[in-house]
Design a protein around this motif. Structure first.
Motif, PDB file in Angstrom:
ATOM      1  N   TYR A 123      -3.314 -40.357  25.731  1.00  0.00           N
ATOM      2  CA  TYR A 123      -4.963 -40.678  24.918  1.00  0.00           C
ATOM      3  C   TYR A 123      -5.361 -39.591  24.495  1.00  0.00           C
ATOM      4  O   TYR A 123      -6.094 -39.342  23.414  1.00  0.00           O
ATOM      5  CB  TYR A 123      -5.597 -40.984  26.534  1.00  0.00           C
ATOM      6  CG  TYR A 123      -7.167 -41.093  26.240  1.00  0.00           C
ATOM      7  CD1 TYR A 123      -8.118 -42.031  25.698  1.00  0.00           C
ATOM      8  CD2 TYR A 123      -7.863 -39.762  26.384  1.00  0.00           C
ATOM      9  CE1 TYR A 123      -9.425 -41.305  25.105  1.00  0.00           C
ATOM     10  CE2 TYR A 123      -9.421 -39.543  26.890  1.00  0.00           C
ATOM     11  CZ  TYR A 123     -10.206 -40.256  25.646  1.00  0.00           C
ATOM     12  OH  TYR A 123     -11.676 -40.488  25.250  1.00  0.00           O
ATOM     13  N   GLU A 124      -4.587 -38.616  25.150  1.00  0.00           N
ATOM     14  CA  GLU A 124      -4.859 -36.821  24.834  1.00  0.00           C
ATOM     15  C   GLU A 124      -3.871 -36.837  23.328  1.00  0.00           C
ATOM     16  O   GLU A 124      -3.840 -35.578  22.566  1.00  0.00           O
ATOM     17  CB  GLU A 124      -3.995 -35.626  25.155  1.00  0.00           C
ATOM     18  CG  GLU A 124      -4.958 -36.022  26.803  1.00  0.00           C
ATOM     19  CD  GLU A 124      -6.070 -35.650  26.631  1.00  0.00           C
ATOM     20  OE1 GLU A 124      -6.270 -34.765  26.286  1.00  0.00           O
ATOM     21  OE2 GLU A 124      -6.859 -35.495  27.972  1.00  0.00           O
ATOM     22  N   GLY A 125      -3.086 -37.961  22.866  1.00  0.00           N
ATOM     23  CA  GLY A 125      -2.974 -37.804  21.396  1.00  0.00           C
ATOM     24  C   GLY A 125      -0.956 -36.957  21.661  1.00  0.00           C
ATOM     25  O   GLY A 125      -0.603 -36.139  20.754  1.00  0.00           O
TER      26      GLY A 125
ATOM     27  N   THR B 183       3.705 -40.354  20.807  1.00  0.00           N
ATOM     28  CA  THR B 183       3.481 -41.382  19.265  1.00  0.00           C
ATOM     29  C   THR B 183       4.014 -42.143  19.444  1.00  0.00           C
ATOM     30  O   THR B 183       4.589 -42.401  20.820  1.00  0.00           O
ATOM     31  CB  THR B 183       4.575 -40.476  18.790  1.00  0.00           C
ATOM     32  OG1 THR B 183       5.863 -40.218  18.808  1.00  0.00           O
ATOM     33  CG2 THR B 183       3.888 -38.771  18.037  1.00  0.00           C
TER      34      THR B 183
ATOM     35  N   THR C 101      -2.403 -47.706  24.587  1.00  0.00           N
ATOM     36  CA  THR C 101      -3.847 -46.664  24.433  1.00  0.00           C
ATOM     37  C   THR C 101      -3.715 -46.155  23.149  1.00  0.00           C
ATOM     38  O   THR C 101      -4.347 -46.058  22.288  1.00  0.00           O
ATOM     39  CB  THR C 101      -3.664 -45.275  25.167  1.00  0.00           C
ATOM     40  OG1 THR C 101      -3.893 -45.704  27.067  1.00  0.00           O
ATOM     41  CG2 THR C 101      -3.860 -44.405  24.794  1.00  0.00           C
ATOM     42  N   LEU C 102      -2.497 -46.396  22.335  1.00  0.00           N
ATOM     43  CA  LEU C 102      -1.963 -46.368  21.459  1.00  0.00           C
ATOM     44  C   LEU C 102      -2.739 -47.920  20.413  1.00  0.00           C
ATOM     45  O   LEU C 102      -3.050 -47.079  19.385  1.00  0.00           O
ATOM     46  CB  LEU C 102      -0.519 -46.232  21.172  1.00  0.00           C
ATOM     47  CG  LEU C 102      -0.007 -44.465  21.780  1.00  0.00           C
ATOM     48  CD1 LEU C 102       1.749 -44.090  21.400  1.00  0.00           C
ATOM     49  CD2 LEU C 102      -0.752 -43.586  21.301  1.00  0.00           C
TER      50      LEU C 102
ATOM     51  N   ASP D 252      -5.130 -49.052  21.043  1.00  0.00           N
ATOM     52  CA  ASP D 252      -6.402 -48.892  20.896  1.00  0.00           C
ATOM     53  C   ASP D 252      -6.730 -48.144  19.599  1.00  0.00           C
ATOM     54  O   ASP D 252      -7.257 -47.998  18.798  1.00  0.00           O
ATOM     55  CB  ASP D 252      -6.737 -49.148  22.271  1.00  0.00           C
ATOM     56  CG  ASP D 252      -8.862 -48.862  22.159  1.00  0.00           C
ATOM     57  OD1 ASP D 252      -9.039 -49.440  21.545  1.00  0.00           O
ATOM     58  OD2 ASP D 252      -9.733 -47.728  22.680  1.00  0.00           O
ATOM     59  N   ARG D 253      -6.109 -47.456  18.989  1.00  0.00           N
ATOM     60  CA  ARG D 253      -6.070 -45.939  18.552  1.00  0.00           C
ATOM     61  C   ARG D 253      -5.173 -46.566  17.125  1.00  0.00           C
ATOM     62  O   ARG D 253      -5.676 -45.230  16.136  1.00  0.00           O
ATOM     63  CB  ARG D 253      -6.124 -44.597  18.520  1.00  0.00           C
ATOM     64  CG  ARG D 253      -5.795 -43.927  20.986  1.00  0.00           C
ATOM     65  CD  ARG D 253      -5.176 -42.968  20.962  1.00  0.00           C
ATOM     66  NE  ARG D 253      -4.788 -41.802  20.096  1.00  0.00           N
ATOM     67  CZ  ARG D 253      -5.671 -40.515  20.168  1.00  0.00           C
ATOM     68  NH1 ARG D 253      -5.749 -40.761  21.515  1.00  0.00           N
ATOM     69  NH2 ARG D 253      -5.772 -39.508  19.869  1.00  0.00           N
ATOM     70  N   ARG D 254      -5.054 -47.965  16.858  1.00  0.00           N
ATOM     71  CA  ARG D 254      -4.319 -48.208  15.605  1.00  0.00           C
ATOM     72  C   ARG D 254      -3.210 -47.025  15.680  1.00  0.00           C
ATOM     73  O   ARG D 254      -3.426 -46.532  14.354  1.00  0.00           O
ATOM     74  CB  ARG D 254      -4.798 -47.694  15.029  1.00  0.00           C
ATOM     75  CG  ARG D 254      -6.812 -48.994  15.247  1.00  0.00           C
ATOM     76  CD  ARG D 254      -6.589 -49.534  13.492  1.00  0.00           C
ATOM     77  NE  ARG D 254      -7.505 -50.855  14.193  1.00  0.00           N
ATOM     78  CZ  ARG D 254      -8.731 -51.473  12.505  1.00  0.00           C
ATOM     79  NH1 ARG D 254      -8.597 -51.710  11.714  1.00  0.00           N
ATOM     80  NH2 ARG D 254      -9.399 -51.714  13.081  1.00  0.00           N
ATOM     81  N   ALA D 255      -2.907 -46.723  16.254  1.00  0.00           N
ATOM     82  CA  ALA D 255      -1.181 -45.810  16.780  1.00  0.00           C
ATOM     83  C   ALA D 255       0.107 -46.803  17.025  1.00  0.00           C
ATOM     84  O   ALA D 255       1.031 -45.899  16.889  1.00  0.00           O
ATOM     85  CB  ALA D 255      -1.242 -44.053  16.787  1.00  0.00           C
TER      86      ALA D 255
ATOM     87  N   CYS E  87      -9.396 -54.044  21.811  1.00  0.00           N
ATOM     88  CA  CYS E  87      -8.546 -53.409  20.449  1.00  0.00           C
ATOM     89  C   CYS E  87      -8.389 -54.485  19.030  1.00  0.00           C
ATOM     90  O   CYS E  87      -8.735 -55.273  19.018  1.00  0.00           O
ATOM     91  CB  CYS E  87      -6.301 -53.320  21.011  1.00  0.00           C
ATOM     92  SG  CYS E  87      -5.699 -52.714  22.439  1.00  0.00           S
TER      93      CYS E  87
END
Length: 505
Positions: A61-63, A66, A81-82, A84-87, A111
């Motif tokens: 979540y904090e980036g 990866t 989490t990733l 959801d962030r499209r990562a 997501c």
């Protein structure tokens, strides 16, 4: 929980070497503080995950992580989490959609950008909570399909989804054109008819007080209509039809909509329930004529709502301020006042109006200073935190009005260090002033030492970098854990003490 180490983990002055040592001994609580550090390197993030696997989700979540760092099989929360962030890797979704834990599938359903086959699987999930979560976030086409779902809980989520097509929302409000729902959360669990008691004796029951079903799923249908009335995509005409509905809660939702037609606003203005009128009163959709008509409403919350309406005329606001406890928050109408209007408000004979104006923090210097010299204490208290006030003016405020303005003066960003010390010595003492001083960027050691004697300000003062280092060290053994944690997080804590406190792995 080791509060001392949790505080150290959040200390911005902690050397990188000590961050490494903390990672090596971290538990879940310490890991939470470490994961939030802005200076945490990628290598340290990986080491933290290796030490405390549960930290992967927060680090993602904090980036700090990866997709290459994540194994979705062992770190599903981080993978979600990733995603959801499209990562994340879309293939993870195909794995997680089969996850045995409902909460993971439910999180996946929220997501965006999921593969179509995953969406199909989620839409057919055996647990209605997963399908309902999908319905809340999904695309217009999928929402239209799920509006026909046999479970009323899914339809409720569709009604809350702002991507749902307007025609579908209108149908959900009336039920027309849709097959009847066959289940709801109430009849899933209980024999109908059933009304859930206000105080349920079952410790694991997740039904809400008043949830009911007589085979028509009435409480869920009611909630579906509430959600649709809140939804800005719901057609105005469909929403307006509920102006005369017997449910107070539905009329209240309608009264708050920003697209109310004038004829509906007029009808709701005479609603017998004051809550409906109060919700309407604060609605920017109503104009000055209706505001004037409602200003004589006998209910206090209605008049308070009118005062907060951005379109309230200032003459009406002046009358409302004389009869209504509005509070001291900056009102939208005053925040938007023109320079000419600001001048007129400053000259109002009503001190309540001057107090409300004094909440602005962009007043011209002349008006600010005039309000600072106002004879009414509540006006002075309101303007006291305004930047730009001189030390002499701030001291004059305290001299004239005493305890009524001390805390507000202490909150002024330009208060001098000497003034802050004097405020902590004011007699009688003002507890809120100690807290304001303990937060103040210009507070010095003498003021902060005085704040340590106040129970509520002690924690704030313990974390202030102007506190003398020996005192900070003493506070590491305080009896209150919040004080210990704040002292350990204080960047003025001596480095040698940090090295002594962090255990070696």
């Amino acid at each position: 929980m080791n509060h001392l180490l949790c505080g150290l983990a959040a200390n911005v002055a902690l050397p990188s070497e000590l961050v490494d040592r903390l990672i090596a001994v971290a538990d879940e609580e310490i890991a939470g503080s470490l994961a939030a550090r802005p200076d945490l390197s990628h290598e340290q993030a990986l080491a933290l995950v290796a030490q405390v696997g549960e930290s992967a989700g927060q680090l993602a979540y904090e980036g700090r992580l990866t997709a290459a760092d994540i194994d979705p099989a062992t770190q599903p929360y981080a993978a979600l989490t990733l995603l959801d962030r499209r990562a994340g890797d879309p293939e993870w979704a195909r794995l997680l959609v089969r996850d045995p834990l409902v909460r993971h599938r439910e999180r996946l359903a929220a997501c965006a950008g999921l593969p179509s086959d995953v969406v199909e699987t989620l839409a057919a999930d055996p647990d209605v909570r997963v399908v309902a979560e999908l319905a809340f976030w999904t695309t217009p086409d999928r929402a239209a399909v799920l509006a026909r779902h046999p479970h009323a809980e899914v339809r409720r989520s569709v009604a809350a989804n702002e991507a749902t097509p307007p025609g579908v929302l209108a149908a959900l409000m009336t039920g027309e054109g849709l097959p009847p729902a066959r289940w709801c959360l109430v009849c899933d669990r209980e024999e109908t008819p059933f009304v859930h008691p206000l105080e349920c004796p079952l410790p694991d029951c997740d039904l809400l007080p008043g949830d009911s079903c007589d085979s028509s799923h009435e409480s869920t249908v009611h909630e579906t209509r509430q959600q649709a009335l809140r939804n800005p995509a719901t057609p105005t005409e469909a929403a307006a039809a509920f102006a005369g509905h017997p449910s107070i809660w539905l009329r209240r939702e309608l009264a708050a909509r920003p697209d109310l037609p004038p004829e509906v606003s007029g009808r709701l203005a005479t609603d017998p329930h004051p809550g409906v009128r109060a919700d309407l009163a604060g609605n920017p959709a109503i104009g000055a004529p209706l505001i004037r008509a409602m200003a004589a409403d006998p209910d206090h919350e209605v008049r308070r709502g009118l005062a907060g309406n951005p379109h309230v005329p200032f003459d009406v606001l002046s009358c409302l301020a004389a009869t209504t406890r509005i509070g001291s928050a900056l009102l939208p109408a005053i925040a938007a006042a023109s320079p000419r209007q600001v001048g007129e408000l400053a000259e109002s004979s009503n001190p309540e109006v001057r107090m409300l104006l004094a909440q602005r923090r962009d007043l011209p210097a002349a008006i600010r200073d005039a309000l600072a010299a106002d004879p009414d204490a509540k006006v002075v208290k309101s303007v006291a935190p305004h930047p730009g006030l001189s030390d002499a003016r701030l001291r004059a405020m305290v001299g004239r009005h005493g305890v009524r303005v001390v805390a507000a003066v202490a909150a002024n960003p330009d208060a001098t260090p000497a003034l802050l010390v004097d405020l902590t010595r004011h007699g009688p003492p003002v507890q809120k002033a100690f807290r304001a001083v303990a937060r103040h960027r210009r507070a010095t050691a003498p003021a902060l030492l005085a704040c340590l004697a106040d129970r509520e300000a002690r924690q704030l003062a313990a974390g202030h970098p102007a506190l003398p280092p020996p005192v900070i060290v003493e506070l590491l053994t305080d009896t209150h854990w919040q004080v210990v944690e704040a002292a350990a997080a204080n960047p003025a804590l001596p480095p040698a003490v940090m090295w002594d406190l962090v255990p070696r792995p």
